[in-house]
Design an enzyme around this catalytic site. Sequence first.
Site, PDB file in Angstrom:
ATOM      1  N   GLU A 134       0.813  -1.215   0.000  1.00  0.00           N
ATOM      2  CA  GLU A 134       0.000   0.000   0.000  1.00  0.00           C
ATOM      3  C   GLU A 134       0.850   1.270   0.000  1.00  0.00           C
ATOM      4  O   GLU A 134       0.384   2.334   0.406  1.00  0.00           O
ATOM      5  CB  GLU A 134      -0.933  -0.007   1.207  1.00  0.00           C
ATOM      6  N   ARG A 155     -11.911   2.886  11.313  1.00  0.00           N
ATOM      7  CA  ARG A 155     -13.048   2.698  10.406  1.00  0.00           C
ATOM      8  C   ARG A 155     -13.405   1.228  10.359  1.00  0.00           C
ATOM      9  O   ARG A 155     -12.541   0.385  10.125  1.00  0.00           O
ATOM     10  CB  ARG A 155     -12.713   3.185   8.999  1.00  0.00           C
ATOM     11  N   GLY A 162      -7.568   5.205   5.180  1.00  0.00           N
ATOM     12  CA  GLY A 162      -7.042   6.078   4.142  1.00  0.00           C
ATOM     13  C   GLY A 162      -7.469   7.523   4.321  1.00  0.00           C
ATOM     14  O   GLY A 162      -8.582   7.816   4.764  1.00  0.00           O
ATOM     15  N   TYR A 214      -9.308   3.446  -4.659  1.00  0.00           N
ATOM     16  CA  TYR A 214      -8.361   4.532  -4.893  1.00  0.00           C
ATOM     17  C   TYR A 214      -8.384   5.127  -6.300  1.00  0.00           C
ATOM     18  O   TYR A 214      -7.819   6.196  -6.506  1.00  0.00           O
ATOM     19  CB  TYR A 214      -6.942   4.061  -4.556  1.00  0.00           C
ATOM     20  N   ASP A 242     -15.608  -1.842   8.633  1.00  0.00           N
ATOM     21  CA  ASP A 242     -16.248  -2.224   7.378  1.00  0.00           C
ATOM     22  C   ASP A 242     -17.211  -3.384   7.612  1.00  0.00           C
ATOM     23  O   ASP A 242     -16.898  -4.318   8.379  1.00  0.00           O
ATOM     24  CB  ASP A 242     -15.201  -2.624   6.346  1.00  0.00           C
ATOM     25  N   SER A 252      -6.426  -2.643   2.485  1.00  0.00           N
ATOM     26  CA  SER A 252      -6.857  -2.040   1.212  1.00  0.00           C
ATOM     27  C   SER A 252      -7.330  -3.070   0.198  1.00  0.00           C
ATOM     28  O   SER A 252      -7.217  -2.874  -1.007  1.00  0.00           O
ATOM     29  CB  SER A 252      -5.726  -1.193   0.607  1.00  0.00           C
ATOM     30  N   ASN A 296     -10.101  -0.885  10.443  1.00  0.00           N
ATOM     31  CA  ASN A 296      -8.896  -0.225   9.921  1.00  0.00           C
ATOM     32  C   ASN A 296      -8.423   0.788  10.954  1.00  0.00           C
ATOM     33  O   ASN A 296      -9.127   1.768  11.231  1.00  0.00           O
ATOM     34  CB  ASN A 296      -9.209   0.490   8.605  1.00  0.00           C
ATOM     35  N   GLU A 311     -13.902  -6.029   9.257  1.00  0.00           N
ATOM     36  CA  GLU A 311     -12.609  -5.678   9.836  1.00  0.00           C
ATOM     37  C   GLU A 311     -12.643  -4.251  10.349  1.00  0.00           C
ATOM     38  O   GLU A 311     -13.552  -3.476  10.037  1.00  0.00           O
ATOM     39  CB  GLU A 311     -11.489  -5.831   8.806  1.00  0.00           C
TER      40      GLU A 311
END
Length: 321
Positions: free
Chosen positions: A14, A248, A273, A209, A250, A143, A269, A267
């Site tokens: 990443e 964050r 990002g 992205y 998900d 990611s 994070n 998961e």
Amino acid sequence: MTRVAVLLGGISAEREVSLSSGTQCAAALEKAGHEVTRIEVGQDPAALIQALRDAKPDVVFNALHGRFGEDGCVQGILDWLGIPYTHSGVRASAMAMNKATAKAAFTAAGLPVAPHRLIEAAELEEADPLPTPYVIKPVEEGSSVGVHIIKGGDNRRAEIARTWRYGTIMAEPYIPGRELTVAVMGDRALEVTEINAEAGEFYDYDSKYADGGSRHTLPAPVPPAIRARALEVALDAHRALGCRGVSRSDFRYDDTGEGEGRLVLLEVNTQPGMTPTSLVPEQAAHFGIAFPELCDWIVSQARHDGMPPGRVPPGGLRHAA
């Protein structure tokens, strides 16, 4: 004025995402009035340590993603140096990065997760580990790197296995429905965003992205009970791992059957990002928190393991009330 060193780049898959996140965050921190030094991280940890000693920052803004930046490794270096840093500490970072370990913590906290199997690439090459459709993913990448959906009649399984380079594989049943995400700031879950991938069949790396790779609907058009549950689970997951600052969570929301459907936590994070297409800045903006203010708040939460919690930002989280 606070001297902030922004770590960006790194050596994970990443790296490009981190360069984008770090560049944007550094500019925002300068706009917020901080003195910023950008430190591009490469293969040599001694060079990183020297760069930090030269910069003499009050705080490190960790904009690294993936292995060695998000998994507790660089956090351990910063703890050793005694430099306060943003986002989660060693333990929470390491637990969140390892999907199997994180799931164990979520299960212990009573949070909804999918069952899974851990396998090696040779097992995947030989046979399907689960009935199709199922999902395979690296245990320790972010990611959506290395994530594949294997459907009935799919002839890619053996080829994926032969070219696999991410270590242990987690296999999970495919959960139909919709992709949701929730940002957490400190002790407050913000909002639920629905993600519709435009560049692929799920929210993969390109969808995350690439320009136009995904469409975000904020707030997500879900039943009130599902929204409330997603906010609750995101905050509980943040706490179960011991996260700090921003995280964050998900989710998959299976609304394909009768009733309101089921919510499954995928998961957390710990260093989400912070690019122009990222989800946390969008949710913060939804509550009137501009990007420089968000980055400034993240800096205000910085600490290293062993020091007391950082100062409370002016006004706290009133914007998200």
